[in-house]
Design a protein around this motif. Structure first.
Motif, mmCIF file in Angstrom:
data_model
loop_
_atom_site.group_PDB
_atom_site.id
_atom_site.type_symbol
_atom_site.label_atom_id
_atom_site.label_comp_id
_atom_site.label_asym_id
_atom_site.label_seq_id
_atom_site.Cartn_x
_atom_site.Cartn_y
_atom_site.Cartn_z
ATOM 1 N N ALA A 29 36.423 -0.808 -6.692
ATOM 2 C CA ALA A 29 36.947 0.563 -6.739
ATOM 3 C C ALA A 29 37.754 0.903 -5.488
ATOM 4 O O ALA A 29 38.617 1.777 -5.532
ATOM 5 C CB ALA A 29 35.793 1.556 -6.899
ATOM 6 N N ARG A 34 41.146 -1.327 -8.723
ATOM 7 C CA ARG A 34 40.756 -0.053 -9.340
ATOM 8 C C ARG A 34 41.699 0.328 -10.483
ATOM 9 O O ARG A 34 41.289 0.882 -11.493
ATOM 10 C CB ARG A 34 40.776 1.040 -8.267
ATOM 11 N N ASP A 45 38.531 3.837 -13.239
ATOM 12 C CA ASP A 45 38.603 5.250 -13.621
ATOM 13 C C ASP A 45 38.008 5.488 -15.008
ATOM 14 O O ASP A 45 37.341 6.499 -15.239
ATOM 15 C CB ASP A 45 40.044 5.754 -13.579
ATOM 16 N N GLU A 48 34.277 5.528 -14.657
ATOM 17 C CA GLU A 48 33.838 6.745 -13.969
ATOM 18 C C GLU A 48 33.907 7.962 -14.888
ATOM 19 O O GLU A 48 33.032 8.830 -14.847
ATOM 20 C CB GLU A 48 34.667 6.968 -12.709
ATOM 21 N N GLN A 49 34.935 8.038 -15.727
ATOM 22 C CA GLN A 49 35.128 9.201 -16.579
ATOM 23 C C GLN A 49 34.365 9.124 -17.899
ATOM 24 O O GLN A 49 34.084 10.143 -18.512
ATOM 25 C CB GLN A 49 36.616 9.399 -16.858
ATOM 26 N N GLY A 52 30.167 6.935 -16.366
ATOM 27 C CA GLY A 52 29.716 7.137 -14.996
ATOM 28 C C GLY A 52 29.232 5.832 -14.387
ATOM 29 O O GLY A 52 28.741 4.957 -15.098
ATOM 30 N N VAL A 53 29.381 5.722 -13.092
ATOM 31 C CA VAL A 53 29.006 4.489 -12.401
ATOM 32 C C VAL A 53 27.507 4.201 -12.528
ATOM 33 O O VAL A 53 27.126 3.072 -12.854
ATOM 34 C CB VAL A 53 29.459 4.520 -10.921
#
Length: 104
Positions: A29, A34, A45, A48-49, A52-53
């Motif tokens: 990341a 990334r 991304d 993450e969106q 979630g991590v």
């Protein structure tokens, strides 16, 4: 005499350790990876969106620990060797960590 199975167990424990997975994800990341989709099209991304991590890494850890994790194949490309020799060398492009587990 050392137990030969112990070495594998120690490595296995390191690989699926939550801290190891978090550091690996953070390294991807934090660099140009990334923005580069893996072989499955996912980016940092997107993870993450979408999930979630923490959710992503928990799922990955469960797959590794449970023996159901299957890595994606490495893409290979031939690139110039450099120095104007005209020769090519093979470059293996690993899937991004996003390719390890598809969000459900």
């Amino acid at each position: 005499m050392a137990d030969p199975g112990r070495r594998f167990d120690d490595l296995f424990n390191l690989v699926h350790d939550p801290a190891t997975l978090l550091v690996a994800f953070a390294r991807v990341a934090g660099n140009s990876g990334r923005n580069t989709p893996g072989v499955d099209g996912w980016t940092v991304d997107a993870v993450e969106q979408t999930v979630g991590v923490p959710g992503f890494l928990d799922d990955l850890r469960a797959q590794v620990k449970g023996g159901t994790f299957r890595p994606l194949p490495v893409r290979q490309r031939l690139i110039p060797k450099g120095h104007g020799s005209g020769k090519l060398r093979s470059l293996g492009i690993r899937p991004s960590p996003i390719g390890w587990s598809r969000p459900r």
